[in-house]
Design an enzyme around this catalytic site. Structure first.
Site, short mmCIF file in Angstrom:
data_model
loop_
_atom_site.label_atom_id
_atom_site.label_comp_id
_atom_site.label_asym_id
_atom_site.label_seq_id
_atom_site.Cartn_x
_atom_site.Cartn_y
_atom_site.Cartn_z
N CYS A 159 48.76 35.71 39.01
CA CYS A 159 47.80 36.70 38.49
C CYS A 159 48.42 38.09 38.33
O CYS A 159 47.84 38.94 37.65
CB CYS A 159 46.57 36.75 39.39
SG CYS A 159 45.78 35.15 39.57
N ASN B 212 37.95 34.51 36.84
CA ASN B 212 39.35 34.89 37.06
C ASN B 212 40.22 34.18 36.01
O ASN B 212 40.34 32.96 36.03
CB ASN B 212 39.74 34.48 38.48
CG ASN B 212 41.18 34.83 38.83
OD1 ASN B 212 41.98 35.16 37.96
ND2 ASN B 212 41.49 34.73 40.11
N HIS C 197 42.87 43.39 39.00
CA HIS C 197 42.82 41.97 38.65
C HIS C 197 41.39 41.48 38.86
O HIS C 197 40.76 41.77 39.89
CB HIS C 197 43.81 41.19 39.54
CG HIS C 197 43.67 39.71 39.40
ND1 HIS C 197 43.54 39.09 38.18
CD2 HIS C 197 43.61 38.72 40.34
CE1 HIS C 197 43.42 37.79 38.37
NE2 HIS C 197 43.45 37.54 39.66
#
Ligand code: COA
Length: 332
Positions: A119, A289, A259
């Site tokens: 990520c 996500n 994030h």
């Protein structure tokens, strides 16, 4: 040290994103998985996510996001001399997704490669591209974060499959021109506990076999609680170190794009950094996500919504499997 004393680094000439059209909300998901809208919303803040179709691969999402970024930058494929794609869900182990989109976009035969920092991948890729542009050997980079996480989600594991979505974001970086300027980077990793978040099978350690399929080893596995704690710790440390190394304090930050993993992680980060929550841009409620795609998708949405004013200071900060982390400072 003031900003003026820094050697100028790359300019973000354009940004673009793409999410697949299929919207799956929590209620729809709860018909397939033993979960509920209430559980997902209260634990994560996620209301819905986008899933690619069976026929769409990561490169298809990356391709459209890249077209959008090129158009936003007013650049042609011929202008690009470097392509970097950050992804943990490439179309295949090799060739790289960067090579696949280079061909489709009609980009000349320039350097193309993927990077994998989970990520944190898009911010790592910005860091790498900036270094390559600063060398003077490259002039215009296409940097992409793209994922089809639905391809590695285990529908029998409700603790993970409710969290993720598919999408792509891209930025065009140049070493001169108009646009937000990248002014500082801080990337790091701690590989001491790799199984906190991993995809155990399909690599050289455990190649695909009937045994690995039976063990569901090709799906993402995660220790959610430990990841949560680590995420808040490493993102706040990276952000503070980066700000201090560049002569700024937390009060100087006008906007943060974290994030987009979990609203509670963002709230904890806000408290730990003592930066008010209203300075954080979040769209995880819509997309879940999307790993390496999460920051460029959010950055594109915030840019198109005219949230950033010229001269303001922005901070991007991410964490991911590895564990990896990265923070980037931007002067809008
Ligand atoms: N729906 C309903 N119940 C669920 C569920 C779901 N989707 N997933 C787990 N549960 C249940 C568990 O079975 C457990 O039940 P029990 O108490 O009867 O055993 C209970 O909810 C609590 O589970 P737990 O895993 O302790 O929940 P949590 O409060 O830690 O929240 C996460 C789980 C995954 C939301 C949270 O740990 C998290 O967000 N971690 C970070 C993950 C992340 O961001 N990863 C990406 C990294 S880039």
């Amino acid at each position: 040290m003031s900003i003026e004393s820094h050697k100028p680094t790359s300019i973000i000439s354009g940004v673009g994103s793409y999410v697949p059209s299929q919207v799956v909300d929590n209620v729809t998901l709860s018909k397939k998985v033993d979960t509920s809208d209430e559980w997902i919303r209260s634990r994560t803040g996620i209301k819905q996510r986008r899933f690619a179709t069976e026929k769409e691969a990561t490169s298809d999402l990356a391709f459209i996001a890249s077209q959008n970024a090129l158009s936003d930058a007013g650049k042609k494929p011929n202008d690009i001399d470097l392509v970097i794609v950050a992804t943990i869900t490439p179309d295949m182990a090799f060739p790289s997704t960067a090579c696949l989109i280079q061909h489709r976009l009609g980009i000349p035969k320039v350097a193309c490669f993927d990077i994998e920092a989970a990520c944190s991948g898009f911010l790592y890729a910005l860091d790498i591209a900036d270094g390559m542009l600063s060398s003077g050997r490259f002039k215009c980079a296409l940097v992409v974060g793209a994922e089809k996480l639905s391809s590695i989600m285990d529908w029998e594991d409700r603790t993970t499959c409710v969290l993720f979505g598919d999408g792509a974001g891209a930025a065009v970086l140049t070493n001169s021109g108009e646009g937000p300027q990248l002014i500082g980077f801080k990337s790091g990793a701690d590989g001491s506990n790799p199984t906190l978040l991993h995809q155990p099978a399909g690599g050289s350690l455990e190649p695909a076999s009937m045994k690995s399929l039976d063990a569901r080893g090709h799906f993402l596995k995660m220790n959610g609680r430990e990841i949560f704690k680590s995420a808040v710790r490493v993102m706040s440390t990276a952000a503070r170190e980066l700000l201090s190394e560049n002569g700024f304090s937390v009060d100087d930050v006008d906007h943060i794009i974290p994030h987009q993993a979990n609203a509670r992680i963002v709230e904890s980060l806000s408290q730990r950094l003592a930066i008010p929550l209203d300075k954080f841009f979040c769209n995880l409620d819509k997309y879940g996500n999307t790993s390496a795609a999460s920051i460029p998708i959010a950055f594109d949405e915030a840019t198109k919504a005219s949230i950033f004013k010229q001269g303001q200071l922005g901070l991007f900060v991410a964490f991911g499997a590895g564990l990896t982390w990265s923070a980037v400072l931007v002067r809008f």
